[in-house]
Design a protein around this motif. Structure first.
Motif, short mmCIF file in Angstrom:
data_model
loop_
_atom_site.label_atom_id
_atom_site.label_comp_id
_atom_site.label_asym_id
_atom_site.label_seq_id
_atom_site.Cartn_x
_atom_site.Cartn_y
_atom_site.Cartn_z
N VAL A 10 59.11 69.26 80.54
CA VAL A 10 59.50 69.04 79.14
C VAL A 10 58.28 68.68 78.31
CG1 VAL A 10 60.72 67.41 77.63
CG2 VAL A 10 61.91 68.44 79.56
N ARG A 14 56.91 70.75 75.23
CA ARG A 14 56.85 70.09 73.93
C ARG A 14 55.49 70.32 73.27
NH1 ARG A 14 58.99 65.53 71.48
NH2 ARG A 14 58.48 65.67 69.26
N ASP A 99 65.14 67.90 85.58
CA ASP A 99 65.21 66.98 84.44
C ASP A 99 64.95 65.53 84.86
OD1 ASP A 99 67.61 66.38 85.68
OD2 ASP A 99 68.88 67.13 84.07
N ASP A 102 61.24 65.30 84.75
CA ASP A 102 60.81 65.31 83.35
C ASP A 102 60.99 63.92 82.72
OD1 ASP A 102 60.08 68.00 83.27
OD2 ASP A 102 62.10 68.65 82.75
N LEU A 103 62.12 63.27 83.02
CA LEU A 103 62.37 61.95 82.44
C LEU A 103 61.33 60.94 82.92
CD1 LEU A 103 64.02 59.88 80.90
CD2 LEU A 103 65.54 59.69 82.89
N LEU A 106 58.04 61.56 81.13
CA LEU A 106 58.09 61.10 79.74
C LEU A 106 58.02 59.58 79.65
CD1 LEU A 106 60.83 63.52 78.35
CD2 LEU A 106 58.41 63.52 77.73
N THR A 235 60.74 61.59 71.83
CA THR A 235 61.78 62.37 72.52
C THR A 235 63.01 61.51 72.71
OG1 THR A 235 60.09 63.63 73.75
CG2 THR A 235 62.35 63.72 74.59
N GLN A 237 66.45 61.28 75.07
CA GLN A 237 67.13 61.78 76.27
C GLN A 237 68.55 61.26 76.25
OE1 GLN A 237 67.62 59.55 79.31
NE2 GLN A 237 68.63 61.13 80.51
N SER A 244 70.53 65.67 82.12
CA SER A 244 69.87 65.16 80.92
C SER A 244 69.75 66.24 79.86
CB SER A 244 68.47 64.65 81.26
OG SER A 244 68.53 63.48 82.05
N SER A 245 69.87 65.81 78.61
CA SER A 245 69.55 66.67 77.47
C SER A 245 68.39 66.02 76.73
CB SER A 245 70.75 66.80 76.53
OG SER A 245 71.80 67.51 77.15
N PHE A 246 67.36 66.80 76.40
CA PHE A 246 66.19 66.29 75.71
C PHE A 246 66.16 66.85 74.29
CE2 PHE A 246 65.11 66.24 80.22
CZ PHE A 246 64.62 64.95 80.37
N ASP A 248 64.13 66.83 70.40
CA ASP A 248 62.83 66.47 69.83
C ASP A 248 62.58 67.00 68.42
OD1 ASP A 248 62.20 69.19 70.15
OD2 ASP A 248 61.24 68.86 72.08
#
Length: 284
Positions: A10, A14, A99, A102-103, A106, A235, A237, A244-246, A248
């Protein structure tokens, strides 16, 4: 046979998306941008989709070519370069969804964190036993080894709160989450005692929305706001049943900042929040 490269994270996507936005603001096509930068068209496209790594100097060069004068934003973008961060979460690549990695990445790079929870306590504040009780009750059921992987991953995420320069965290928690009693009385009581201890740390603020506070926004989902060095690169989340949905985009970021601000306004002050947590723990 060589191992297939993992898809861009992610964070990588981004960076590419922000460079694409800078290009589009100048009305440059990919072809024109490539000619201006001395790149090939596939190079520009690969950078903008996060598939190709890009150096900090090249990001600065691209920003200049796109007439971006926001030096703070440019330097924040330059700090995002270098490809995927090889952090502790990489050990979970073959056992957890992308995901999840990714979390963790981040969170590792965030300068501040804001999280809101109504039914489940924030993952960053869960004890191992509480996490085990929650994750072990997943639908559809998951295997015992996967439960252990997910629990250890959740606990390791909490390293951002204990490193040399810990990340400041504000956690907004509804009283309902305090009273759910996941794992039974002993696990629940130990969890609340841990939450009280954590709330005493200077960089951790725990705010409780009590029963009787009335309506408040976003009452049905958990929100995790990860702030970057530049607000334009923040971001959000969201936890959902499918993962998860991200988010931005600037309108989305502005919306969730307002939501969290309003939730904070419905919350008790930190000292009053601790008093309520103590009362709930005593009732178990």
């Amino acid at each position: 046979m060589s191992r297939k490269s993992p898809p861009p994270s992610v964070r990588q996507r981004r960076l590419g998306a922000e460079l694409r936005r800078l290009r589009e603001r100048t009305d440059l096509s990919v072809t024109k941008a490539a000619s201006l930068l001395g790149f090939s068209q596939p190079q520009v496209s690969g950078i903008e989709t996060g598939r190709f790594a890009v150096s900090a100097d090249r990001v600065r060069s691209m920003a200049r070519s796109y007439t971006c004068t926001d030096e703070t934003l440019v330097e924040a973008l330059a700090d995002m370069t270098g490809g995927r961060t090889r952090g502790w979460w990489e050990e979970y690549r073959d056992v957890l969804p992308p995901d999840a990695l990714d979390l963790a990445e981040l969170e590792h790079h965030a300068v501040t964190l804001r999280t809101a929870a109504v039914i489940h306590l924030p993952g960053l504040l869960q004890t191992r036993s509480h996490a085990h009780a929650v994750i072990g009750d997943a639908v559809p059921p998951i295997s015992p080894p996967e439960v252990e992987h997910r629990v250890s991953y959740r606990v390791k995420r909490q390293a951002v709160l204990y490193r040399e320069n810990p990340t400041p965290l504000t956690a907004i928690i509804h009283e309902a989450a305090l009273r759910m009693g996941f794992g039974g009385p002993e696990v629940a009581r130990t969890q609340l005692e841990s939450l009280l201890d954590l709330s005493e740390h200077e960089h951790i603020t725990v705010l409780v929305i009590p029963f009787g506070a009335g309506t408040f926004p976003s009452s049905g989902q958990g929100i995790h706001y990860l702030a970057s060095a530049n607000p334009a690169l923040d971001t959000v989340q969201l936890d959902t049943d499918h993962g998860s949905s991200f988010l931005d985009t600037q309108p989305q970021l502005a919306k969730y900042r307002r939501v969290l601000d309003r939730m904070e306004s419905c919350s008790l002050e930190p000292t009053e929040s601790r008093d309520l947590i103590r009362r709930v723990a005593a009732d178990i």
